[in-house]
Scaffold this motif. Structure first.
Motif, mmCIF file in Angstrom:
data_model
loop_
_atom_site.group_PDB
_atom_site.id
_atom_site.type_symbol
_atom_site.label_atom_id
_atom_site.label_comp_id
_atom_site.label_asym_id
_atom_site.label_seq_id
_atom_site.Cartn_x
_atom_site.Cartn_y
_atom_site.Cartn_z
ATOM 1 N N LYS A 1 0.822 -1.214 0.000
ATOM 2 C CA LYS A 1 0.000 0.000 0.000
ATOM 3 C C LYS A 1 0.858 1.267 0.000
ATOM 4 C CE LYS A 1 -4.042 -2.043 2.146
ATOM 5 N NZ LYS A 1 -4.836 -2.176 3.382
ATOM 6 N N ALA A 2 2.070 1.153 0.516
ATOM 7 C CA ALA A 2 2.996 2.293 0.490
ATOM 8 C C ALA A 2 3.631 2.454 -0.889
ATOM 9 C CB ALA A 2 4.086 2.112 1.548
ATOM 10 N N GLY A 3 3.377 1.487 -1.784
ATOM 11 C CA GLY A 3 3.894 1.568 -3.141
ATOM 12 C C GLY A 3 5.205 0.823 -3.377
ATOM 13 N N TYR A 4 5.520 -0.110 -2.482
ATOM 14 C CA TYR A 4 6.772 -0.858 -2.591
ATOM 15 C C TYR A 4 6.497 -2.354 -2.634
ATOM 16 C CZ TYR A 4 8.730 3.643 -1.510
ATOM 17 O OH TYR A 4 9.051 4.975 -1.546
ATOM 18 N N ARG A 5 7.534 -3.108 -2.977
ATOM 19 C CA ARG A 5 7.370 -4.554 -3.105
ATOM 20 C C ARG A 5 8.287 -5.273 -2.120
ATOM 21 N NH1 ARG A 5 9.368 -8.804 -5.870
ATOM 22 N NH2 ARG A 5 10.986 -7.630 -6.930
ATOM 23 N N PRO A 6 7.695 -5.972 -1.141
ATOM 24 C CA PRO A 6 8.515 -6.765 -0.226
ATOM 25 C C PRO A 6 9.155 -7.932 -0.975
ATOM 26 C CG PRO A 6 6.249 -6.552 0.577
ATOM 27 C CD PRO A 6 6.277 -6.047 -0.822
ATOM 28 N N ALA A 7 10.386 -8.262 -0.632
ATOM 29 C CA ALA A 7 11.069 -9.402 -1.247
ATOM 30 C C ALA A 7 11.106 -10.589 -0.290
ATOM 31 C CB ALA A 7 12.487 -9.013 -1.643
ATOM 32 N N ARG A 8 11.202 -10.302 1.005
ATOM 33 C CA ARG A 8 11.309 -11.377 1.997
ATOM 34 C C ARG A 8 10.822 -10.860 3.356
ATOM 35 N NH1 ARG A 8 14.647 -15.988 2.157
ATOM 36 N NH2 ARG A 8 15.218 -16.625 4.255
ATOM 37 N N LEU A 9 10.046 -11.685 4.044
ATOM 38 C CA LEU A 9 9.554 -11.364 5.372
ATOM 39 C C LEU A 9 9.907 -12.545 6.273
ATOM 40 C CD1 LEU A 9 6.164 -9.786 6.253
ATOM 41 C CD2 LEU A 9 6.916 -11.806 7.469
ATOM 42 N N GLU A 10 10.657 -12.280 7.342
ATOM 43 C CA GLU A 10 11.057 -13.330 8.281
ATOM 44 C C GLU A 10 10.608 -12.938 9.677
ATOM 45 O OE1 GLU A 10 15.186 -14.919 7.755
ATOM 46 O OE2 GLU A 10 15.317 -13.187 6.407
ATOM 47 N N GLY A 11 9.848 -13.811 10.310
ATOM 48 C CA GLY A 11 9.367 -13.513 11.651
ATOM 49 C C GLY A 11 8.942 -14.763 12.374
ATOM 50 N N PRO A 12 8.264 -14.592 13.492
ATOM 51 C CA PRO A 12 7.854 -15.740 14.300
ATOM 52 C C PRO A 12 6.890 -16.684 13.579
ATOM 53 C CG PRO A 12 7.073 -13.675 15.268
ATOM 54 C CD PRO A 12 7.906 -13.325 14.093
ATOM 55 N N SER A 13 6.206 -16.186 12.561
ATOM 56 C CA SER A 13 5.246 -17.042 11.817
ATOM 57 C C SER A 13 5.905 -17.761 10.641
ATOM 58 C CB SER A 13 4.095 -16.190 11.281
ATOM 59 O OG SER A 13 3.396 -15.603 12.355
ATOM 60 N N GLY A 14 7.171 -17.482 10.391
ATOM 61 C CA GLY A 14 7.877 -18.143 9.298
ATOM 62 C C GLY A 14 8.554 -17.165 8.376
ATOM 63 N N THR A 15 9.030 -17.693 7.259
ATOM 64 C CA THR A 15 9.704 -16.898 6.242
ATOM 65 C C THR A 15 8.857 -16.925 4.971
ATOM 66 O OG1 THR A 15 11.865 -17.406 7.160
ATOM 67 C CG2 THR A 15 11.830 -16.659 4.873
ATOM 68 N N PHE A 16 8.649 -15.742 4.392
ATOM 69 C CA PHE A 16 7.794 -15.623 3.208
ATOM 70 C C PHE A 16 8.532 -14.861 2.123
ATOM 71 C CE2 PHE A 16 5.254 -15.690 7.047
ATOM 72 C CZ PHE A 16 4.328 -16.685 6.789
ATOM 73 N N THR A 17 8.418 -15.333 0.889
ATOM 74 C CA THR A 17 8.961 -14.625 -0.265
ATOM 75 C C THR A 17 7.831 -14.233 -1.221
ATOM 76 O OG1 THR A 17 9.443 -16.734 -1.340
ATOM 77 C CG2 THR A 17 11.250 -15.689 -0.119
ATOM 78 N N ALA A 18 6.621 -14.519 -0.828
ATOM 79 C CA ALA A 18 5.400 -14.110 -1.535
ATOM 80 C C ALA A 18 4.388 -13.733 -0.467
ATOM 81 C CB ALA A 18 4.872 -15.246 -2.407
ATOM 82 N N ARG A 19 3.338 -13.033 -0.866
ATOM 83 C CA ARG A 19 2.336 -12.572 0.108
ATOM 84 C C ARG A 19 1.811 -13.748 0.936
ATOM 85 N NH1 ARG A 19 -2.682 -9.660 -2.209
ATOM 86 N NH2 ARG A 19 -1.088 -8.170 -2.785
ATOM 87 N N PRO A 20 1.904 -13.658 2.270
ATOM 88 C CA PRO A 20 1.379 -14.720 3.134
ATOM 89 C C PRO A 20 -0.130 -14.840 3.003
ATOM 90 C CG PRO A 20 2.851 -13.262 4.341
ATOM 91 C CD PRO A 20 2.586 -12.608 3.007
ATOM 92 N N GLN A 21 -0.648 -16.027 3.237
ATOM 93 C CA GLN A 21 -2.088 -16.266 3.143
ATOM 94 C C GLN A 21 -2.842 -15.742 4.358
ATOM 95 O OE1 GLN A 21 -3.566 -17.465 0.347
ATOM 96 N NE2 GLN A 21 -1.507 -17.261 -0.460
ATOM 97 N N SER A 22 -2.129 -15.580 5.478
ATOM 98 C CA SER A 22 -2.831 -15.075 6.685
ATOM 99 C C SER A 22 -1.930 -14.171 7.481
ATOM 100 C CB SER A 22 -3.285 -16.235 7.560
ATOM 101 O OG SER A 22 -2.210 -17.061 7.926
#
Length: 110
Positions: A89-110
């Motif tokens: 929504k800020a106009g940028y593209r996340p490449a990787r998200l790492e946290g307590p729920s796991g590691t994501f390289t695409a939009r998480p389902q939840s």
């Protein structure tokens, strides 16, 4: 008298150990890599959106590494999907998200 001292000493050590165990555990942060975050202005725009996600306490940016660190509020965990979408929504593209729920390289389902 000597036995009483040992019992009192043991009680004090037990209380100290319990006090240490009951201290707040540091929150587990989420680290997000944003490929196209090139400057402090970019980081500020993204951080502003992330601050709106429920459960977010603090956002720190490392512009040279293109990385954001998101700390949760006590006893809360921001949803990975909400974090990902806030960056979009800020106009940028996340490449990787790492946290307590796991590691994501695409939009998480939840």
């Amino acid at each position: 008298m000597r036995r009483t001292s040992k019992v009192v000493g043991l009680a004090v050590l037990t209380a100290l150990a319990l006090g240490h165990a009951l201290r707040a555990v540091p929150p587990v942060v989420t680290t997000i890599t944003v490929e196209d975050m090139h400057c402090a202005g970019c980081a500020k725009r993204i951080a502003a959106r992330l601050q709106q996600v429920p459960g977010v306490a603090e956002v720190k940016a490392d512009v040279p590494a293109s990385r954001l660190t998101v700390a949760p509020k006590p006893q809360q965990a921001p949803a990975p999907k909400a974090l990902w979408e806030a960056i979009e929504k800020a106009g940028y593209r996340p490449a990787r998200l790492e946290g307590p729920s796991g590691t994501f390289t695409a939009r998480p389902q939840s």
